[in-house]
Design a protein around this motif. Structure first.
Motif, short mmCIF file in Angstrom:
data_model
loop_
_atom_site.label_atom_id
_atom_site.label_comp_id
_atom_site.label_asym_id
_atom_site.label_seq_id
_atom_site.Cartn_x
_atom_site.Cartn_y
_atom_site.Cartn_z
N ILE A 269 1.04 -1.29 0.02
CA ILE A 269 -0.22 0.09 0.04
C ILE A 269 0.77 1.30 -0.02
CG2 ILE A 269 -1.60 1.09 1.19
CD1 ILE A 269 -2.96 -1.54 2.38
N GLU A 270 1.86 1.23 0.83
CA GLU A 270 2.79 2.42 0.69
C GLU A 270 3.46 2.82 -0.49
OE1 GLU A 270 7.44 3.34 2.41
OE2 GLU A 270 6.19 2.13 3.70
N LEU A 271 3.98 1.48 -1.33
CA LEU A 271 4.60 1.73 -2.39
C LEU A 271 3.64 2.22 -3.49
CD1 LEU A 271 7.31 -0.89 -2.25
CD2 LEU A 271 7.68 1.28 -1.89
N ALA A 272 2.50 1.49 -3.51
CA ALA A 272 1.66 1.78 -4.54
C ALA A 272 0.90 2.90 -4.37
CB ALA A 272 0.61 0.56 -4.75
N GLY A 273 0.80 3.48 -3.22
CA GLY A 273 -0.05 4.67 -2.92
C GLY A 273 -1.44 4.67 -3.33
N ASP A 274 -1.96 5.41 -4.14
CA ASP A 274 -3.55 5.62 -4.64
C ASP A 274 -3.75 4.24 -5.50
OD1 ASP A 274 -3.80 7.78 -3.04
OD2 ASP A 274 -3.79 9.26 -4.77
N ALA A 275 -2.70 3.88 -6.16
CA ALA A 275 -2.94 2.85 -7.18
C ALA A 275 -3.17 1.53 -6.33
CB ALA A 275 -1.64 2.50 -7.84
N ALA A 276 -2.95 1.24 -5.23
CA ALA A 276 -3.34 0.03 -4.34
C ALA A 276 -4.62 -0.10 -4.17
CB ALA A 276 -2.50 0.08 -2.95
N GLU A 277 -5.45 1.04 -4.34
CA GLU A 277 -6.92 0.96 -3.81
C GLU A 277 -7.79 0.09 -5.01
OE1 GLU A 277 -10.18 2.57 -1.63
OE2 GLU A 277 -7.86 2.59 -1.63
N GLY A 278 -8.49 -0.82 -4.45
CA GLY A 278 -9.30 -1.87 -5.13
C GLY A 278 -8.41 -3.07 -5.34
N SER A 279 -7.23 -3.18 -5.31
CA SER A 279 -6.33 -4.27 -5.38
C SER A 279 -7.06 -5.31 -4.61
CB SER A 279 -4.99 -4.33 -4.92
OG SER A 279 -4.29 -3.33 -5.93
N ILE A 280 -7.17 -6.61 -5.11
CA ILE A 280 -7.79 -7.73 -4.45
C ILE A 280 -6.55 -9.02 -4.56
CG2 ILE A 280 -9.50 -9.69 -4.83
CD1 ILE A 280 -11.19 -7.65 -6.30
N MET A 281 -6.49 -9.84 -3.52
CA MET A 281 -5.43 -10.76 -3.15
C MET A 281 -6.18 -11.95 -2.07
SD MET A 281 -2.77 -8.26 -1.88
CE MET A 281 -3.28 -6.90 -2.86
N PRO A 282 -5.55 -13.05 -2.31
CA PRO A 282 -5.56 -14.18 -1.25
C PRO A 282 -4.85 -13.79 -0.26
CG PRO A 282 -4.63 -15.01 -3.15
CD PRO A 282 -4.74 -13.62 -3.43
N SER A 283 -5.10 -14.00 1.00
CA SER A 283 -4.00 -13.72 2.01
C SER A 283 -4.20 -14.59 3.47
CB SER A 283 -4.47 -12.10 2.71
OG SER A 283 -3.95 -11.73 4.00
N THR A 284 -3.22 -14.58 4.16
CA THR A 284 -3.41 -15.24 5.31
C THR A 284 -4.43 -14.38 6.18
OG1 THR A 284 -1.64 -14.22 6.31
CG2 THR A 284 -1.20 -16.37 5.41
N LYS A 285 -5.14 -15.17 7.20
CA LYS A 285 -6.06 -14.56 8.07
C LYS A 285 -5.26 -13.36 8.97
CE LYS A 285 -9.08 -18.59 8.03
NZ LYS A 285 -9.72 -19.73 8.78
N LEU A 286 -4.11 -13.54 9.05
CA LEU A 286 -3.26 -12.77 9.74
C LEU A 286 -3.71 -11.04 9.82
CD1 LEU A 286 -0.92 -11.94 12.07
CD2 LEU A 286 0.56 -12.52 10.05
#
Length: 396
Positions: A269-286
């Motif tokens: 999120i830090e590196l992508a900035g506004d471009a991160a908005e809306g990104s979807i991905m699988p993740s651990t529950k952490l």
């Protein structure tokens, strides 16, 4: 009784008393610690992942020792730096086993490093290793070789690909594009994305690749934009994922960007900035523990992990929690739990790890078999979305 006789009697009494205490002294001596070799990318391109992984490994060893160690015997972490380099990873594995006398190994950081170490473990060293890498080849068998002694804590690539495809299918999409890194992790992702697509009724209409140090993926994304794809899946770890997100936004691609399970990280999120908005991905529950129901068996374990990581050790000040953070916790517990049952004999320890059932970890509930040296299914992952700079759990 003259003076000499009195001295002889005192000497005999003192000697007898000392001999009587010898067993007590011997029993009170601390047992030699059980050594676990831990080698990660503490320098080089993958150090942002490897360094906090090492910190977590030490945190877990401290926790286990405070709770009595392994049936009263403490653990000792012996650390090595792979420098993000496969050749160096092999050298460190040899050092930790041959000179460090490690009973088991934890690490390394990247798939390429793991593959460089695997043949030595399987053909020569014959001690258990629980890897903290993303790719499947280390436990894939077949052309990748046997994996009798090799285990891994992070989810299989195939599991993450299935979770991703199941989500895309739920959106009623049928045409996708894949954009993958050219390193071992990216190639492994491409293999599974291609293999599983038909099973989920998906057609890959564009297939592009990039180097992990590339600074602009616009040429590949322009081809994807012209392909008619309804979503693009990017498979990489580290900063490259953020660069892809920026390019997607700059080109106004207009379709969902789905990253892989290696990207849920505040750094993304830090590196992508506004471009991160809306990104979807699988993740651990952490990453979304506060959004889990109390009935989830992992919630209490994850909360304990977070408390130690943030409130006790304060690692989050330099290394905010990400989806990789729990891998060393699970890897060490898989080894330690087995040691409590069978000790450190290599073959017995290997067999005990392989028989792990119902271990509730940070990354999932582990159930290993001789065929599956990871033991996590798609239920160990959740789908998340970046909304207003936060991770939001997407309901199934």
């Amino acid at each position: 009784m003259n003076g000499n006789t009195r001295l002889r009697v005192l000497f005999i009494v003192a000697t007898a008393f000392a001999l009587a205490l010898c067993p007590l002294w011997t029993g009170a001596r601390a047992a030699d610690p059980i050594k676990i070799g831990a080698f990660f990318a503490l320098s080089g391109p993958a150090s942002s992942i490897g360094t906090p992984t090492k910190l977590v490994a030490q945190m877990v060893v401290d926790k286990i020792n405070k709770e009595g160690g392994i049936n009263g015997t403490p653990l000792e972490l012996v650390v090595g730096d792979t420098e993000s380099d496969p050749t160096k990873a092999l050298m460190e594995a040899k050092r930790l086993i041959e000179a460090g006398k490690a009973a088991a190994l934890i690490g390394p950081t990247r798939t390429d490093e793991g593959m460089a170490v695997k043949a030595y473990i399987e053909d020569t060293a014959h001690i258990p290793i629980v890897m903290t890498i993303g790719g499947d080849p280390v436990i894939a068998g077949g052309k990748f070789g046997p994996f009798k002694w090799t285990f891994k804590a992070p989810q299989r690539t195939s599991v993450a690909a299935r979770k991703t495809y199941d989500f895309i299918r739920s959106l009623k999409l049928t045409k996708i594009a894949v954009l993958t890194a050219t390193d071992g992790f990216g190639k492994d992702g491409l293999t599974w994305l291609e293999q599983l697509a038909p099973e989920f009724g998906l057609e890959i209409v564009a297939k592009e690749a990039f180097g992990v140090t590339d600074t602009d993926m616009s040429p590949q994304l322009l081809k994807i934009k012209a392909s008619g794809a309804q979503a693009v899946i990017c498979w990489t770890i580290g900063p490259a994922g953020a660069r892809v997100a920026k390019n997607v936004k700059q080109l106004a691609l207009g379709i969902p960007l789905v990253q892989c399970h290696g990207q849920p990280d505040p750094k993304y999120i830090e590196l992508a900035g506004d471009a991160a908005e809306g990104s979807i991905m699988p993740s651990t529950k952490l990453m979304v523990v506060d959004q889990l129901p109390d009935s989830d068996p992992q919630k209490a374990v994850i909360m304990e992990f977070i408390k130690l990581y943030t409130d006790v050790y304060h690692f989050d000040k330099q290394y905010p929690i990400n989806t990789h953070s729990g891998y060393a916790w699970d890897a060490i517990y898989l080894a330690a739990n087995a040691m409590r049952k069978v000790g450190t004999d290599a073959e017995k320890l290997r067999a005990a790890i392989e028989q792990t059932k119902g271990y509730v970890g940070v990354s999932g509930v582990f159930n290993l078999t001789p065929e599956d040296h990871n033991g996590l299914g798609t239920d160990s992952l959740v789908m998340v979305k970046v909304e207003k700079g936060k991770w939001v759990l997407l309901k199934p």
